[in-house]
Design an enzyme around this catalytic site. Sequence first.
Site, PDB file in Angstrom:
ATOM      1  N   ASP A   1      43.601  35.189  40.535  1.00  0.00           N
ATOM      2  CA  ASP A   1      42.344  35.602  41.155  1.00  0.00           C
ATOM      3  C   ASP A   1      42.244  35.742  42.676  1.00  0.00           C
ATOM      4  OD1 ASP A   1      39.102  35.896  41.646  1.00  0.00           O
ATOM      5  OD2 ASP A   1      39.485  36.343  39.330  1.00  0.00           O
TER       6      ASP A   1
ATOM      7  N   ASP B   1      37.501  43.661  42.463  1.00  0.00           N
ATOM      8  CA  ASP B   1      36.241  43.204  43.091  1.00  0.00           C
ATOM      9  C   ASP B   1      35.567  44.249  43.710  1.00  0.00           C
ATOM     10  OD1 ASP B   1      34.175  41.267  42.708  1.00  0.00           O
ATOM     11  OD2 ASP B   1      35.669  39.666  42.937  1.00  0.00           O
TER      12      ASP B   1
ATOM     13  N   TRP C   1      30.315  44.324  38.690  1.00  0.00           N
ATOM     14  CA  TRP C   1      29.042  43.459  38.344  1.00  0.00           C
ATOM     15  C   TRP C   1      28.253  44.477  37.591  1.00  0.00           C
ATOM     16  CZ3 TRP C   1      29.137  42.801  44.244  1.00  0.00           C
ATOM     17  CH2 TRP C   1      30.138  42.311  44.772  1.00  0.00           C
TER      18      TRP C   1
ATOM     19  N   GLU D   1      26.273  49.924  38.827  1.00  0.00           N
ATOM     20  CA  GLU D   1      26.096  51.429  38.276  1.00  0.00           C
ATOM     21  C   GLU D   1      26.538  51.621  37.103  1.00  0.00           C
ATOM     22  OE1 GLU D   1      28.458  53.634  41.476  1.00  0.00           O
ATOM     23  OE2 GLU D   1      27.416  52.416  43.203  1.00  0.00           O
TER      24      GLU D   1
ATOM     25  N   ASP E   1      28.485  37.060  38.106  1.00  0.00           N
ATOM     26  CA  ASP E   1      29.479  36.119  37.537  1.00  0.00           C
ATOM     27  C   ASP E   1      28.953  35.261  36.374  1.00  0.00           C
ATOM     28  OD1 ASP E   1      31.200  37.300  38.963  1.00  0.00           O
ATOM     29  OD2 ASP E   1      31.532  35.465  40.370  1.00  0.00           O
TER      30      ASP E   1
END
Length: 409
Positions: A95, A174, A208, A211, A229
């Site tokens: 990550d 991200d 996240w 949209e 998250d």
Amino acid sequence: MGMGNGFRIYVLFVALLNLWIVREVAGLGLNISSHGHEHRARFLLDNGIARTPPMGWNSWNHFQCNINETVIKQTADALISTGLARLGYKYVNLDDCWAEGQRDKNGKLVGKKTTFPSGIKSLADYVHAKGLKLGIYGDAGKRTCSDRMPGSLGHEEEDAKTFAEWGIDYIKYDNCFNEGTKNRPRYETMSRALKKAGRPILFSLCEWGQEDPATWAGAYGHIWRTTGDINDTFPSITSIADSNNVWARYAGPGRWNDPDMLEVGNGGMSYEEYKSHFSIWALMKAPLLIGCDVASASKETLSILGNIEVIAVNQDPLGVQGRKIRFKGGLEIWAGPLSRGRLVVVLWNRSHSRKPISFGWREIGLHPLRPCLVRDLWKHKFVAFRRRFRMTAIVGPHACKMYVLIPVR
Ligand SMILES: *[C@@H]1O[C@H](CO)[C@@H](O)[C@H](O)[C@H]1NC(C)=O
Ligand SMILES: *[C@@H]1O[C@H](CO)[C@@H](O)[C@H](O)[C@H]1NC(C)=O
Ligand SMILES: *[C@@H]1O[C@H](CO)[C@@H](O)[C@H](O)[C@H]1NC(C)=O
């Protein structure tokens, strides 16, 4: 005269037919002007990857920025030695925080010298030699979320090329430092860059759920986050499960809703809560990305992550996301179809005491008189052979029961 009437009837017929077509098309929610484009774009990264939800490990939930090549290699080793790799956990995913803070003089991303001195290519070779795959992390903005390394905005093609050269198999992308611009075009740009780079890479869109990516991200990648998250608490699991459930109908082979990585084994929840977390993620056809330290995982943790029957539900070739079908007072019934006419049912008690939960054959789509074998996936036993049309189980607080129903003649 007969002709004239016939003609008028014909005109009326054509007009009605047109009206009907317009209504039907509108009813299907198709946007004719954009549909052709959607159809083309749908195949952008449709490269045979992720026909079932991806499985593996990601460094963030346990280690955050404290990663280095030693701990990544140890995790790859542990996936093999625990037997988890054999069950399907094959992606080893870095990550945030794997790169130097700035690009090199040629504008390339480079592995952080102090923590990845051998470089990312060498790490990929190590992981590949074990039959595993290496995932990496990037950002559709100027910097990644930690603000410790550059993002790929404006550098999509060169970064995709770098990842392909290193032998990367998976990218989580991200959405920090995006300068307030729309998400979709920035993710589309990276999708095209990955396509151009030529290596089959699983593209994980991490915007996240902002949209409603379920409605478009399948055109550009393989999985998309539907929420913010996750964290290692029961309220996080329940709220994320509910948000992810809304988008169930958009999932299918090659494109999956992503309710974020697993917290199983990180210590914030009870054994029963982690079993519920894992059961619901499996039923929702979520990517199963382990988020704990595999090398030090307890027997209990390994027994959850290694439940081969629950994994089989997640990896079922039919690829239909199960959904919440009924709930009342914290008692919930989740269900979905599996291949070969089977069904999966999870009875989940979100509340604080033991209670019975019942469900009927009819509400999960079975004929009420259909005899079924009922398999308990946590007890690893057949519960019963039932001709009855209902079933009841006592479920502990925050616990769940998970069954596969196998209709028999
Ligand atoms: C149909 O697609 C066009 C072109 O992409 C878009 O501008 C328009 O907003 C869409 N209409 C609807 C109703 O989605
Ligand atoms: C590598 O990272 C792990 C996990 O954060 C840490 O325990 C270990 O000390 C680190 N090793 C080195 C050589 O930095
Ligand atoms: C964890 O997630 C829950 C549910 O979204 C939220 O209410 C809570 O504040 C989060 N806790 C932490 C420590 O972030």
